[in-house]
Design a protein around this motif. Structure first.
Motif, PDB file in Angstrom:
ATOM      1  N   ARG A  82      -4.540  -1.417   7.864  1.00  0.00           N
ATOM      2  CA  ARG A  82      -3.690  -0.795   8.868  1.00  0.00           C
ATOM      3  C   ARG A  82      -4.512  -0.217  10.014  1.00  0.00           C
ATOM      4  O   ARG A  82      -3.976   0.355  10.947  1.00  0.00           O
ATOM      5  N   THR A 114       1.220  11.662   5.100  1.00  0.00           N
ATOM      6  CA  THR A 114       2.422  10.843   5.237  1.00  0.00           C
ATOM      7  C   THR A 114       3.610  11.635   5.770  1.00  0.00           C
ATOM      8  O   THR A 114       4.367  11.132   6.603  1.00  0.00           O
ATOM      9  N   ARG A 124       5.153   7.740  13.790  1.00  0.00           N
ATOM     10  CA  ARG A 124       4.712   6.547  13.049  1.00  0.00           C
ATOM     11  C   ARG A 124       4.710   5.306  13.935  1.00  0.00           C
ATOM     12  O   ARG A 124       3.834   4.457  13.833  1.00  0.00           O
ATOM     13  N   PHE A 148      -2.192  12.449   0.116  1.00  0.00           N
ATOM     14  CA  PHE A 148      -1.220  11.463   0.583  1.00  0.00           C
ATOM     15  C   PHE A 148      -0.024  12.161   1.232  1.00  0.00           C
ATOM     16  O   PHE A 148       0.373  11.826   2.348  1.00  0.00           O
ATOM     17  N   LEU A 153      -1.637   8.321   9.338  1.00  0.00           N
ATOM     18  CA  LEU A 153      -2.239   7.440   8.345  1.00  0.00           C
ATOM     19  C   LEU A 153      -3.135   8.252   7.417  1.00  0.00           C
ATOM     20  O   LEU A 153      -3.808   9.190   7.868  1.00  0.00           O
ATOM     21  N   LEU A 199       0.760   4.152  -2.860  1.00  0.00           N
ATOM     22  CA  LEU A 199       0.484   5.566  -2.540  1.00  0.00           C
ATOM     23  C   LEU A 199       1.630   6.466  -2.997  1.00  0.00           C
ATOM     24  O   LEU A 199       1.407   7.570  -3.489  1.00  0.00           O
ATOM     25  N   ARG A 221      17.006   3.750   4.824  1.00  0.00           N
ATOM     26  CA  ARG A 221      15.988   3.861   3.774  1.00  0.00           C
ATOM     27  C   ARG A 221      15.780   5.329   3.372  1.00  0.00           C
ATOM     28  O   ARG A 221      15.570   5.637   2.202  1.00  0.00           O
ATOM     29  N   MET A 241       0.842  -1.209   0.000  1.00  0.00           N
ATOM     30  CA  MET A 241       0.000   0.000   0.000  1.00  0.00           C
ATOM     31  C   MET A 241       0.870   1.248   0.000  1.00  0.00           C
ATOM     32  O   MET A 241       0.568   2.218  -0.691  1.00  0.00           O
ATOM     33  N   GLY A 242       1.969   1.213   0.765  1.00  0.00           N
ATOM     34  CA  GLY A 242       2.870   2.375   0.819  1.00  0.00           C
ATOM     35  C   GLY A 242       3.428   2.684  -0.570  1.00  0.00           C
ATOM     36  O   GLY A 242       3.418   3.838  -1.005  1.00  0.00           O
ATOM     37  N   ASP A 286       9.198  10.708   5.160  1.00  0.00           N
ATOM     38  CA  ASP A 286       8.706  10.244   6.458  1.00  0.00           C
ATOM     39  C   ASP A 286       9.760   9.470   7.246  1.00  0.00           C
ATOM     40  O   ASP A 286       9.545   9.118   8.396  1.00  0.00           O
ATOM     41  N   GLY A 298       1.012  -3.656   4.375  1.00  0.00           N
ATOM     42  CA  GLY A 298       0.654  -2.290   4.769  1.00  0.00           C
ATOM     43  C   GLY A 298      -0.832  -1.980   4.658  1.00  0.00           C
ATOM     44  O   GLY A 298      -1.237  -0.845   4.832  1.00  0.00           O
ATOM     45  N   ILE A 299      -1.631  -2.970   4.399  1.00  0.00           N
ATOM     46  CA  ILE A 299      -3.090  -2.803   4.411  1.00  0.00           C
ATOM     47  C   ILE A 299      -3.732  -4.136   4.747  1.00  0.00           C
ATOM     48  O   ILE A 299      -3.266  -5.150   4.213  1.00  0.00           O
ATOM     49  N   VAL A 305      -7.913   5.464   1.303  1.00  0.00           N
ATOM     50  CA  VAL A 305      -7.035   4.299   1.162  1.00  0.00           C
ATOM     51  C   VAL A 305      -7.782   3.096   0.593  1.00  0.00           C
ATOM     52  O   VAL A 305      -7.307   2.442  -0.339  1.00  0.00           O
TER      53      VAL A 305
HETATM   54  P1  ADP Z   1       6.126   1.918   6.829  1.00  0.00           P
HETATM   55  O1  ADP Z   1       5.930   0.458   6.880  1.00  0.00           O
HETATM   56  O2  ADP Z   1       7.522   2.331   7.013  1.00  0.00           O
HETATM   57  O3  ADP Z   1       5.197   2.679   7.735  1.00  0.00           O
HETATM   58  P2  ADP Z   1       4.733   2.194   4.244  1.00  0.00           P
HETATM   59  O4  ADP Z   1       5.483   2.357   2.986  1.00  0.00           O
HETATM   60  O5  ADP Z   1       3.971   0.928   4.440  1.00  0.00           O
HETATM   61  O6  ADP Z   1       5.834   2.438   5.355  1.00  0.00           O
HETATM   62  O7  ADP Z   1       3.694   3.406   4.394  1.00  0.00           O
HETATM   63  C1  ADP Z   1       4.115   4.751   4.296  1.00  0.00           C
HETATM   64  C2  ADP Z   1       3.004   5.693   4.682  1.00  0.00           C
HETATM   65  O8  ADP Z   1       1.911   5.555   3.753  1.00  0.00           O
HETATM   66  C3  ADP Z   1       2.359   5.458   6.042  1.00  0.00           C
HETATM   67  O9  ADP Z   1       3.099   6.044   7.096  1.00  0.00           O
HETATM   68  C4  ADP Z   1       1.004   6.103   5.849  1.00  0.00           C
HETATM   69  O10 ADP Z   1       1.101   7.521   5.929  1.00  0.00           O
HETATM   70  C5  ADP Z   1       0.660   5.730   4.427  1.00  0.00           C
HETATM   71  N1  ADP Z   1      -0.081   4.438   4.376  1.00  0.00           N
HETATM   72  C6  ADP Z   1       0.370   3.264   3.866  1.00  0.00           C
HETATM   73  N2  ADP Z   1      -0.559   2.284   3.992  1.00  0.00           N
HETATM   74  C7  ADP Z   1      -1.634   2.869   4.594  1.00  0.00           C
HETATM   75  C8  ADP Z   1      -2.906   2.398   5.024  1.00  0.00           C
HETATM   76  N3  ADP Z   1      -3.299   1.118   4.858  1.00  0.00           N
HETATM   77  N4  ADP Z   1      -3.749   3.270   5.636  1.00  0.00           N
HETATM   78  C9  ADP Z   1      -3.396   4.549   5.811  1.00  0.00           C
HETATM   79  N5  ADP Z   1      -2.207   5.080   5.446  1.00  0.00           N
HETATM   80  C10 ADP Z   1      -1.329   4.257   4.837  1.00  0.00           C
END
Ligand code: ADP
Length: 220
Positions: free
Chosen positions: A114, A72, A167, A68, A77, A55, A149, A51-52, A157, A111-112, A83
């Motif tokens: 979440r 972020t 986070r 987004f 979130l 986005l 990273r 999901m990250g 972030d 990541g979903i 999302v």
């Molecule tokens: P990490 O695992 O380091 O938190 P991700 O790449 O999975 O990084 O996600 C980065 C950012 O994207 C999150 O901090 C959030 O802001 C947003 N995000 C990702 N997945 C979701 C989700 N399922 N719901 C809401 N926000 C999300």
């Protein structure tokens, strides 16, 4: 009120009785989800959806891209309503294009969901067969991974310690409770310190029997 972002209200076309077979990768920022997802996506029979990443691929100047970035960059979130719709739209597109083959592939969701609310909404569309909970007990290791990273992937972030702390707090408060949504025998904890090979070995010990039951040999 939700801002207009141009994403449709459509949820996946998949009817409730033909839900996508899915496994969830759940873990705090810096727990190694990204590394493991990157390995799993190269194994035939798995379709890895981050999901990250999805986005981050949105044009930052588009209305949804602005939403987004807004959340972020503060370590928050993105609201569920954006999302879930974006997840559905993107997954549908992958299925239409044929890189995700729902009948052959096991969907690995990274990541979903979440939040508990996301998990409840998604129940109509996915049948969660297993949850891999990646655990790293050493905060120093997690910070180090995120710092590396930040340099490598230029992630806003990850660059600021205050945002990282936020986070981690959001993970504890909103994401960890998602684990309680699933029966205990579906959740497997995997220790994420050590070599990526050892960690992926532990994950595959859990996932390969599931894949064996469904693999048709046509994926890839
Ligand atoms: P990490 O695992 O380091 O938190 P991700 O790449 O999975 O990084 O996600 C980065 C950012 O994207 C999150 O901090 C959030 O802001 C947003 N995000 C990702 N997945 C979701 C989700 N399922 N719901 C809401 N926000 C999300």
């Amino acid at each position: 009120m939700a801002r207009s972002t141009g994403i449709s209200d459509r949820l996946p076309k998949q009817p409730a009785d033909h839900r996508y077979r899915a496994v969830l990768l759940l873990g705090a920022p810096g727990s190694g989800k990204g590394t493991q997802g990157g390995i799993l996506k190269n194994i035939p029979g798995f379709f890895h959806f981050s999901m990250g990443d999805a986005l981050r691929n949105i044009d930052i100047h588009s209305p949804l891209g602005k939403v987004f970035y807004d959340y972020t960059s503060r370590g928050e979130l993105v609201p569920d309503e954006y999302v879930i719709k974006f997840w559905a739209m993107t997954l549908d597109a992958h299925a239409t294009l044929g890189d995700f083959k729902p009948l052959a592939d096991l969907l690995v969701l990274d990541g979903i969901p979440r939040t508990l609310n996301q998990a409840k909404i998604m129940e109509k569309y996915i049948d969660v067969l297993k949850v891999i909970h990646l655990v790293c007990r050493d905060e120093k290791v997690m910070f180090e991974r995120l710092r590396r990273r930040a340099l490598k992937e230029n992630r806003v972030d990850d660059a600021d310690e205050k945002v990282i702390r936020r986070r981690l707090k959001v993970y504890e408060e909103s994401t960890k409770p998602v684990l309680d949504n699933y029966p205990g025998d579906k959740v497997t904890e995997v220790e994420s310190q050590g070599s990526p090979a050892r960690v992926v070995f532990d994950i595959l010990k859990v996932l390969s029997p599931i894949q064996d039951q469904h693999y048709t040999g046509v994926a890839g």
